[in-house]
Write a protein that holds these residues in place. Structure first.
Motif, PDB file in Angstrom:
ATOM      1  N   ASP A 471     -17.539  99.547  59.805  1.00  0.00           N
ATOM      2  CA  ASP A 471     -16.219  98.947  60.012  1.00  0.00           C
ATOM      3  C   ASP A 471     -16.288  97.870  61.098  1.00  0.00           C
ATOM      4  N   SER A 473     -13.264  95.821  61.366  1.00  0.00           N
ATOM      5  CA  SER A 473     -11.885  95.330  61.273  1.00  0.00           C
ATOM      6  C   SER A 473     -11.201  95.331  62.631  1.00  0.00           C
ATOM      7  N   TYR A 475      -8.254  96.497  63.490  1.00  0.00           N
ATOM      8  CA  TYR A 475      -7.543  97.725  63.843  1.00  0.00           C
ATOM      9  C   TYR A 475      -8.217  98.977  63.291  1.00  0.00           C
ATOM     10  N   GLY A 476      -9.463  98.875  62.865  1.00  0.00           N
ATOM     11  CA  GLY A 476     -10.177 100.053  62.379  1.00  0.00           C
ATOM     12  C   GLY A 476      -9.607 100.610  61.097  1.00  0.00           C
ATOM     13  N   THR A 477      -9.232  99.730  60.162  1.00  0.00           N
ATOM     14  CA  THR A 477      -8.568 100.168  58.931  1.00  0.00           C
ATOM     15  C   THR A 477      -9.514 100.123  57.746  1.00  0.00           C
ATOM     16  N   TRP A 479     -11.415 102.917  55.179  1.00  0.00           N
ATOM     17  CA  TRP A 479     -11.146 104.302  54.799  1.00  0.00           C
ATOM     18  C   TRP A 479     -12.182 104.797  53.788  1.00  0.00           C
ATOM     19  N   GLN A 488     -10.261 107.747  58.240  1.00  0.00           N
ATOM     20  CA  GLN A 488     -10.331 106.413  58.829  1.00  0.00           C
ATOM     21  C   GLN A 488     -11.654 106.232  59.564  1.00  0.00           C
ATOM     22  N   TYR A 490     -13.350 104.032  62.215  1.00  0.00           N
ATOM     23  CA  TYR A 490     -13.009 103.073  63.271  1.00  0.00           C
ATOM     24  C   TYR A 490     -14.267 102.661  64.014  1.00  0.00           C
ATOM     25  N   ARG A 491     -14.706 101.409  63.758  1.00  0.00           N
ATOM     26  CA  ARG A 491     -15.867 100.842  64.436  1.00  0.00           C
ATOM     27  C   ARG A 491     -17.085 101.767  64.348  1.00  0.00           C
ATOM     28  N   ARG A 492     -17.220 102.438  63.214  1.00  0.00           N
ATOM     29  CA  ARG A 492     -18.353 103.343  63.022  1.00  0.00           C
ATOM     30  C   ARG A 492     -19.148 102.932  61.797  1.00  0.00           C
TER      31      ARG A 492
END
Length: 518
Positions: A471, A473, A475-477, A479, A488, A490-492
């Motif tokens: 990811d 993005s 806002y970590g969006t 999925w 979700q 998030y930055r992973r």
């Protein structure tokens, strides 16, 4: 490159003439210092006289003036011993006293130690100034000099000067550019012969060489011109072709939302609209060959916060904006642009290229003329100023070579009539803008939203290919569908298996299926 960032703000609860100056970013831990000071009557009077002599805009007041006696400009002795003009002495007086007002006590100590760190690394110090008080933005901070006879900060060989602002949208992650791709837009201006001006600017920007030429070690320069486009034509051009530089010449006016570009007589484009178009298109540098690009909008002689076009664009996520603080003649502008563009084509950072152009103006028009003080560069606080990188310095792109035994790997949209995309052997980039390998034009999708990476490992003599979703993005969006529902990311970075379902942006957006077919 080490960086020192200063901020200046008015202390609203302690009197109208009280200000705070502090270090926002320093290259060493104890460099974050604070200094309180008063705006002096001498500086106030100098600013009034500066505006009377040089400014083409209406007067801007910092504080009420209690005195009307003339400045003691002779208090700064001429370094050459020769008699100098009033304009030269005023410029020197303003530059020295602005320096002394800013760099006092611990602030000066932070600057000197930061410069020492840069010298120890055999490089220059990147200095950025953030003016949070609207009434101070129009001042010529670029002329600050420590002593008469010493170069102004913006002309120094030891540091690179620019302005910045806070509360910004994040930068988009973009690929390294190897060429200047310029969109030259000429708007309505009764003082310009537009076709002639377009030809002059195109030749000036490309250095007089054939378009796309990279001779003598210069980066290629491609210039595409739009003359008096409609807003729709401008947006369409930005979205359908890849540009890293937007250049505007034409009429405009300051306004509360970044002012207005007059594309045609009855068609304007405001700063917020332009910011959205430029950030969607991943433009790195916006240049405005007009007198209002760095001017704040004012009402009753008071500047409005965050109203200059340069500030609006930077706050919306444009990496770099170059505007003019005041009126500039066509001859001055062309001289600056030619040197500036040539420096960019030699792959110099934007702030260094501006300094080269500024020195050119100083050489031609001399110190007592304001031309060299007019260009104002704003850089996003998270942008390193690099527009072009050489092949030696640029990031290595993962090669898209075919490895025998590779499977067909795809990402397929599950909506009715959805497309299927074969993934690249190395990295497949997913996002909203056209630079991505898979383009998803949905408002909740970031410009650079995610990447799917393939890694090749050897298990004995057997080659094993594994895939991962990362990811990127805003806002970590991103999925992934698990047994318990949508998870979700998030930055992973998570491993992918054939048949997994993915979403990018909103949970209500289209579903994608990751597939591996041997």
């Amino acid at each position: 490159m080490p960086s020192l960032n200063l901020a200046i703000a008015r202390l609203v609860h302690t009197g109208t003439e009280n200000f705070a100056i502090w270090v926002v970013n320093a290259p060493y831990p104890s460099g974050y210092v604070l200094h309180d000071c008063l705006w002096s009557e001498e500086l106030n009077q100098a600013w009034i006289e500066w505006q009377q002599m040089f400014a083409g805009h209406s007067r801007l007041d910092i504080s009420p003036s209690n005195k009307s006696k003339p400045l003691q400009l002779n208090s700064l002795s001429p370094t050459s011993g020769k008699k100098t003009s009033y304009s030269s002495r005023l410029m020197q007086y303003m530059g020295v006293n602005l320096w002394r007002w800013v760099f006092e006590g611990e602030i000066l100590g932070s600057l000197e130690r930061s410069r020492g760190i840069a010298m120890g690394q055999h490089t220059r110090l990147r200095f950025r100034l953030e003016i949070r008080e609207p009434d101070l933005i129009a001042l010529p901070w670029e002329i600050m000099q420590r002593e008469p006879g010493q170069p102004a900060m913006s002309l120094s060989q030891h540091l690179l000067f620019s302005r910045t602002t806070s509360q910004v949208e994040p930068l988009s992650s973009s690929r390294t550019d190897q060429a200047l791709n310029i969109l030259l837009v000429l708007g309505e201006d009764e003082n310009l012969q537009l076709e002639e001006e377009a030809s002059i600017l195109q030749q000036t920007l490309s250095g007089g060489n054939s378009i796309g030429s990279s001779s003598a070690g210069y980066a290629p320069c491609l210039v595409n011109t739009l003359v008096k486009p409609t807003p729709q034509q401008l947006i369409s051009e930005l979205e359908t072709r890849t540009y890293n530089v937007f250049f505007y010449a034409g009429h405009g006016l300051p306004g509360p939302d970044g002012g207005f570009l007059f594309l045609q007589n009855d068609m304007t484009f405001n700063g917020m609209e332009l910011a959205q178009a430029l950030t969607r298109s991943d433009v790195k540098l916006a240049v405005f060959n007009a007198c209002w690009g760095a001017q704040p909008f004012s009402d009753k002689n008071k500047a409005i916060a965050h109203s200059s076009l340069a500030e609006v664009l930077i706050r919306q996520g444009v990496p770099a904006v170059l505007g003019m603080r005041d009126e500039i003649t066509d001859e001055e502008s062309h001289s600056f642009i030619q040197t500036f563009a040539l420096a960019l084509r030699t792959r110099k950072p934007i702030d260094e290229a501006v300094a080269e152009g500024r020195k050119r103006l100083l050489t031609i028009y001399h110190f007592n003329q304001p031309a060299w003080t007019l260009p104002v560069l704003y850089l996003h606080p998270h942008f390193d100023g690099e527009l072009l990188k050489s092949f030696d310095e640029g990031a290595t792109e993962i090669p898209t070579t075919f490895i025998p035994g590779s499977a067909n790997v795809s990402l397929r949209s599950l909506q009715v009539g959805g497309r299927s995309y074969l993934l690249k052997p190395g990295v497949t980039r997913i996002g909203r803008t056209k630079e991505n390998d898979i383009v998803i034009r949905e408002p909740s999708v970031s410009k650079r939203h995610a990447e799917i990476l393939r890694r090749n490992n050897l298990n004995g003599d057997i080659q094993v290919q594994t895939y991962y979703l990362q990811d990127l993005s805003t806002y970590g969006t991103t999925w992934v569908l698990r047994s318990g529902g949508w998870e979700q990311i998030y930055r992973r970075e998570v491993p992918l298996e054939s048949g997994m379902h993915l979403k990018f942006g909103s949970t209500k957006s289209q579903t994608w299926e990751f597939r591996i077919e041997n």
